[in-house]
Design a protein around this motif. Structure first.
Motif, mmCIF file in Angstrom:
data_model
loop_
_atom_site.group_PDB
_atom_site.id
_atom_site.type_symbol
_atom_site.label_atom_id
_atom_site.label_comp_id
_atom_site.label_asym_id
_atom_site.label_seq_id
_atom_site.Cartn_x
_atom_site.Cartn_y
_atom_site.Cartn_z
ATOM 1 N N THR A 83 6.085 -0.526 21.555
ATOM 2 C CA THR A 83 7.152 -0.990 20.670
ATOM 3 C C THR A 83 7.953 0.237 20.245
ATOM 4 O OG1 THR A 83 5.776 -2.783 19.822
ATOM 5 C CG2 THR A 83 7.707 -2.172 18.523
ATOM 6 N N PRO A 84 9.215 0.340 20.673
ATOM 7 C CA PRO A 84 9.996 1.542 20.359
ATOM 8 C C PRO A 84 10.324 1.661 18.878
ATOM 9 C CG PRO A 84 11.398 -0.134 21.358
ATOM 10 C CD PRO A 84 9.990 -0.645 21.444
ATOM 11 N N VAL A 85 10.353 2.896 18.405
ATOM 12 C CA VAL A 85 10.768 3.167 17.027
ATOM 13 C C VAL A 85 11.918 4.169 17.067
ATOM 14 C CG1 VAL A 85 8.525 2.701 15.998
ATOM 15 C CG2 VAL A 85 9.041 4.998 16.793
ATOM 16 N N PRO A 86 12.831 4.140 16.107
ATOM 17 C CA PRO A 86 13.952 5.089 16.087
ATOM 18 C C PRO A 86 13.520 6.465 15.598
ATOM 19 C CG PRO A 86 14.055 3.659 14.173
ATOM 20 C CD PRO A 86 12.920 3.154 15.024
ATOM 21 N N TYR A 87 14.359 7.449 15.830
ATOM 22 C CA TYR A 87 14.068 8.827 15.413
ATOM 23 C C TYR A 87 13.823 8.900 13.910
ATOM 24 C CZ TYR A 87 14.694 13.858 14.731
ATOM 25 O OH TYR A 87 14.508 15.182 14.381
ATOM 26 N N GLU A 88 14.592 8.127 13.157
ATOM 27 C CA GLU A 88 14.481 8.163 11.700
ATOM 28 C C GLU A 88 13.093 7.739 11.208
ATOM 29 O OE1 GLU A 88 16.887 6.599 13.371
ATOM 30 O OE2 GLU A 88 18.399 8.173 13.121
ATOM 31 N N ALA A 89 12.353 6.975 12.036
ATOM 32 C CA ALA A 89 11.023 6.491 11.633
ATOM 33 C C ALA A 89 9.929 7.518 11.922
ATOM 34 C CB ALA A 89 10.702 5.181 12.341
ATOM 35 N N LEU A 90 10.305 8.629 12.569
ATOM 36 C CA LEU A 90 9.315 9.646 12.898
ATOM 37 C C LEU A 90 9.281 10.693 11.791
ATOM 38 C CD1 LEU A 90 10.288 10.177 16.650
ATOM 39 C CD2 LEU A 90 8.498 8.684 15.744
ATOM 40 N N ILE A 133 9.316 19.564 26.975
ATOM 41 C CA ILE A 133 9.227 18.148 26.592
ATOM 42 C C ILE A 133 10.135 17.319 27.492
ATOM 43 C CG2 ILE A 133 9.788 16.511 24.753
ATOM 44 C CD1 ILE A 133 8.881 18.648 22.742
ATOM 45 N N SER A 134 11.289 17.858 27.839
ATOM 46 C CA SER A 134 12.225 17.132 28.716
ATOM 47 C C SER A 134 11.606 16.925 30.095
ATOM 48 C CB SER A 134 13.535 17.911 28.847
ATOM 49 O OG SER A 134 14.112 18.121 27.575
ATOM 50 N N GLN A 135 10.909 17.943 30.605
ATOM 51 C CA GLN A 135 10.241 17.796 31.894
ATOM 52 C C GLN A 135 9.115 16.770 31.809
ATOM 53 O OE1 GLN A 135 10.354 22.464 32.401
ATOM 54 N NE2 GLN A 135 9.304 21.548 34.130
ATOM 55 N N GLN A 136 8.376 16.803 30.725
ATOM 56 C CA GLN A 136 7.284 15.834 30.570
ATOM 57 C C GLN A 136 7.824 14.415 30.474
ATOM 58 O OE1 GLN A 136 4.367 17.058 27.524
ATOM 59 N NE2 GLN A 136 5.049 19.165 27.829
ATOM 60 N N LEU A 137 8.971 14.260 29.811
ATOM 61 C CA LEU A 137 9.598 12.940 29.745
ATOM 62 C C LEU A 137 10.058 12.509 31.124
ATOM 63 C CD1 LEU A 137 10.656 10.568 28.060
ATOM 64 C CD2 LEU A 137 12.774 11.853 27.715
ATOM 65 N N ALA A 138 10.630 13.445 31.893
ATOM 66 C CA ALA A 138 11.059 13.140 33.257
ATOM 67 C C ALA A 138 9.881 12.676 34.107
ATOM 68 C CB ALA A 138 11.701 14.378 33.877
ATOM 69 N N GLU A 175 17.166 12.189 20.706
ATOM 70 C CA GLU A 175 16.910 11.036 21.577
ATOM 71 C C GLU A 175 15.791 11.332 22.564
ATOM 72 O OE1 GLU A 175 21.264 8.817 21.784
ATOM 73 O OE2 GLU A 175 20.917 10.610 23.007
ATOM 74 N N ILE A 176 15.741 12.554 23.066
ATOM 75 C CA ILE A 176 14.674 12.935 24.003
ATOM 76 C C ILE A 176 13.319 12.906 23.306
ATOM 77 C CG2 ILE A 176 13.728 14.889 25.310
ATOM 78 C CD1 ILE A 176 16.622 15.557 26.102
ATOM 79 N N LEU A 177 13.261 13.451 22.101
ATOM 80 C CA LEU A 177 12.013 13.407 21.346
ATOM 81 C C LEU A 177 11.576 11.971 21.090
ATOM 82 C CD1 LEU A 177 12.697 16.201 18.678
ATOM 83 C CD2 LEU A 177 10.929 16.259 20.453
#
Length: 770
Positions: A83-90, A133-138, A175-177
């Motif tokens: 369930t996705p959460v927005p950046y503001e919720a982190l 982190i960007s590579q791990q997301l990729a 957004e990446i985070l």
């Protein structure tokens, strides 16, 4: 000689120049080779890369959330529990923990950390990797697993670099985070930070502490290796590494680091499997509801919604607190009741059954055997019936249900069937009568082991809980008052037609007769002969018509006077809806569970519209409620007023009841069926109607005596425990006020001054309630 010396001196210089040229040529070639490799990779020579659309809309399965009326997620449907959460919720410390541990220069690079890459190359990874982190997301989004070949792993790394730089061009750092936190699989059905927070700590991401955030971030290294449920010691060590990294990069002080490292993990594991967690039976109802809704409501492009991957949000009427209280109340009482049932079955040679023959016992067991998953599976394998039956008599290891927790044992599958038949079942439904909103739905004692829902799917005889419908019909048709009197004497009704006449002569439980009694007294003490007199006056058809208007399925309900004593099979769902008509001033509101459905973008796809129907006058409804108040004032429900409990622990909990001490107005009715097979209690306060059923899976599974088998002993305590918990929570605002009195009331309801003609009415004890 001078010229020769000069030539000798120039030769080394030419040699050096040549070496330099060679070096730069090789360097340029290497650069060119690297560029070529990257170009070839970007052209898809080493495997396809995501196109622009895929980068902007990465494919992922989103779980459908089931959300309670108080905004809490009580369950999900998913292929992946994400369930996705927005950046503001982190929380800020969660983000800092990730950056400090995984990518300290995250905000400085554009997808590839050059400094880290050089370091990793020079020291061969011994001083840390260079994956950003960007590579791990990729890697999570767009690359697949490869073999152990170094060459293939190298190509894979190049693809990750290219995708990472493309992601950096398309998305902000925030957004990446956010995508990374939402994508990662934390195991144990926790995909994404939202699920992980709830499953490991039973809270939302925004509520995570620094220590909890550090534990979850520590799992990013390898969630299989750092699984909190299997390797808590290793996970604790990894969490402390994350905290050390946070201190290293000045996100926390050394003092804070030391204090946090001294803390335990603080896990509060909350499973979100389909068979586990809160409101499991209701969630299965919601699944069926969604299946039907999806068939009739396609997407705009004609395709169908997928409840397991489209990220829908199902907003329900269930209140998470009330659901929790209902399940706790059922567990508390049924565990005690089961102890007494097992105790009484020790000397029962036909246990867990009573009052049936050996042949009937064999029939029950054989039917259950043929309906089992084992039978169906072996049948598919082509096994003969003889072999299948033989396998049911062979002992094997198995894990079975027990109130103290599932236990490992060795028994034959046939014995396990008999064992499960001995477990008492129960169901509860609670709703707001004015709106039809169902606040709690407990379809059974344990969905993992007993999947049959006894709120809506299962139907059982309802005993004396049917009597208020007979009384309401009499009040509606003949304007009768709770203070009107009828003789408490044997009474017979002729039934049948065309020369097949016979008499139906119901008996009072315990054979108690004598004198004139008020309707209020008769209902409070469940006097069968008075109910028989009433249905003889109004006729069965008007009673059937009444309950049909109240949402009860009457298709198979016989037009016979015996229905007055509760012989029809009715579901708890129907009973609660029907009783709510009385509490709602004569207006039936169809029970509602799904308020609205939204897609992943918040677009409303479905909005419930309440279905209502005027059934009886508000006067008739109020008078019937007044009659039922007598049940808790001087009848079988009086134990709800007790402020104490006596006797030994089993007797105290099962018979006398818990010390509820309710003082507020309560209307209700207990019910017990033939042979004590079913125990019911329907209880009402002005803004909440709750019904409880208790019984065996088979009607032959029951207590030997009415003392234990009546509704006041089996079902009423669940209602009492549930309501005590609800009243103890002021946020629920459960009413303790009187029922609303109609301004046009013309029927007398105060019978406090009534006495019987002979002053010799024999009061029927609590243990006799039919």
């Amino acid at each position: 000689m001078a010229k020769q010396q000069t030539k000798k001196k120039k030769k080394p210089q030419n040699e050096t120049a040549r070496h330099k040229k060679t070096f730069w040529k090789l360097f340029a070639a290497a650069i060119g080779f690297v560029v070529l490799i990257f170009l070839l990779a970007s052209w898809g020579v080493f495997g396809s890369l995501p196109d622009e659309t895929s980068l902007e809309n990465p494919e992922k399965n989103l779980a459908t959330e089931i959300i309670s009326s108080d905004g809490q997620t009580i369950g999900k449907f998913y292929k992946e529990n994400r369930t996705p959460v927005p950046y503001e919720a982190l929380p800020d410390h969660l983000i800092k923990a990730l950056i400090a541990t995984e990518d300290a220069r995250f905000y400085e690079h554009s997808g590839i950390d050059a400094k880290g890459t050089v370091r990793a190359f020079v020291f061969l990874g011994s001083k840390g990797g260079a994956s950003t982190i960007s590579q791990q997301l990729a890697k999570l989004f767009f690359t697949e697993k490869v073999s152990s070949s170094k060459l293939e792993r190298g190509f894979q790394k190049i693809k990750e670099w290219i995708i990472a730089t493309r992601l950096e061009r398309r998305y902000t750092k925030e957004e990446i985070l956010t995508m990374y936190f939402n994508e990662y699989d934390f195991l144990n059905q926790a995909v994404g930070i939202e699920s992980a927070s709830h499953i490991y700590f039973d809270k939302s991401p925004s509520e995570l502490t620094t220590s909890e955030s550090a534990m979850l971030v520590g799992m990013f290294k390898n969630s299989s290796l750092y699984n909190p449920l299997r390797r808590p010691k290793r996970v604790l060590e990894r969490r402390n590494v994350v905290l050390s990294q946070m201190e290293k990069y000045d996100y926390i002080s050394e003092t804070v680091k030391d204090s946090l490292q001294a803390l335990p993990l603080g896990l509060k594991y909350t499973a979100q499997g389909h068979d586990e967690g809160l409101a499991t039976y209701f969630r299965e109802y919601a699944r069926a509801f969604m299946a039907d809704w999806i068939k009739e409501n396609p997407k705009s492009d004609g395709s169908s919604y997928n409840v397991y991957s489209d990220g829908l949000k199902i907003y329900t009427t269930i209140d998470k607190k009330m659901q929790t209280y209902a399940e706790e109340a059922m567990d508390e009482h049924l565990a005690n009741l089961q102890k007494e049932f097992d105790k009484q079955n020790v000397k029962n040679k036909t246990a867990p059954f009573r009052d049936i023959t050996e042949a009937e016992t064999e029939s029950i067991l054989n039917t259950a055997m043929r309906r089992s998953d084992r039978w169906k599976m072996m049948k598919k394998q082509g096994k003969s019936e003889k072999d299948i039956i033989a396998s049911f008599k062979e002992k094997s290891e198995m894990r079975v249900f027990a109130w103290s927790g599932d236990k490992d044992t060795i028994m034959t599958p046939l014995d396990s069937i008999r064992y499960y038949k001995s477990i008492l079942q129960s169901s509860l439904m609670s709703m707001t009568p004015q709106t039809g909103e169902v606040k709690a739905w407990v379809g059974g004692i344990n969905y993992k082991h007993f999947k049959y829902d006894m709120v809506k799917t299962g139907k059982r005889q309802i005993g004396s809980t049917f009597k208020p419908f007979v009384y309401a019909t009499a009040i509606d048709q003949m304007h009768m008052s709770p203070c009107d009197t009828l003789p408490n004497t044997p009474y017979c009704i002729q039934t049948g037609k065309y020369g097949l006449l016979k008499e139906w002569c119901p008996k009072n439980a315990g054979g108690s007769y004598g004198g004139m009694v008020t309707l209020k007294y008769a209902l409070a003490n469940s006097i069968n002969t008075v109910t028989a007199r009433l249905i003889d006056r109004v006729g069965p058809r008007p009673v059937i018509d009444l309950v049909k208007k109240m949402g009860v399925d009457t298709e198979n309900m016989p037009e016979a006077p015996s229905i007055a004593l509760g012989t029809p099979d009715v579901s708890l769902f129907e009973m609660v809806g029907a009783y709510s008509t009385f509490a709602n001033e004569g207006v039936y509101v169809k029970p509602t569970l799904i308020q609205r459905i939204e897609d992943k973008n918040g677009t409303v796809l479905f909005q419930n519209v309440p279905e209502t129907k005027d059934v009886i006058s508000n006067e008739t409804a109020y008078v019937t409620v007044s009659l039922m108040e007598g049940v808790t004032q001087g009848g079988s429900g009086t134990r709800l007023r007790h402020k104490w409990a006596t006797g030994n622990s089993v007797y105290k909990n099962v018979i006398t009841g818990y010390p509820y001490g309710f003082e507020n107005p309560i209307a209700g009715k207990t019910g017990t069926t033939q042979n004590n097979s079913d125990g019911w209690f329907m209880g009402m306060v002005p803004n909440l109607v709750t019904g409880v059923w208790v019984g065996g899976e088979d009607r032959a599974t029951h207590f030997a005596t009415t003392t234990y088998g009546q509704g006041a002993t089996m079902a009423l305590p669940v209602w009492g425990l549930y309501m005590k918990k609800c009243y103890a929570d002021p946020e629920l605002d459960v009413s303790d006020k009187a029922f609303k009195k109609p301004s046009n009331l013309s029927i007398e309801t105060d019978c406090s001054k009534w006495k019987d003609d002979n002053n010799d009415v024999e009061e029927i004890p609590d243990e006799f309630d039919f």
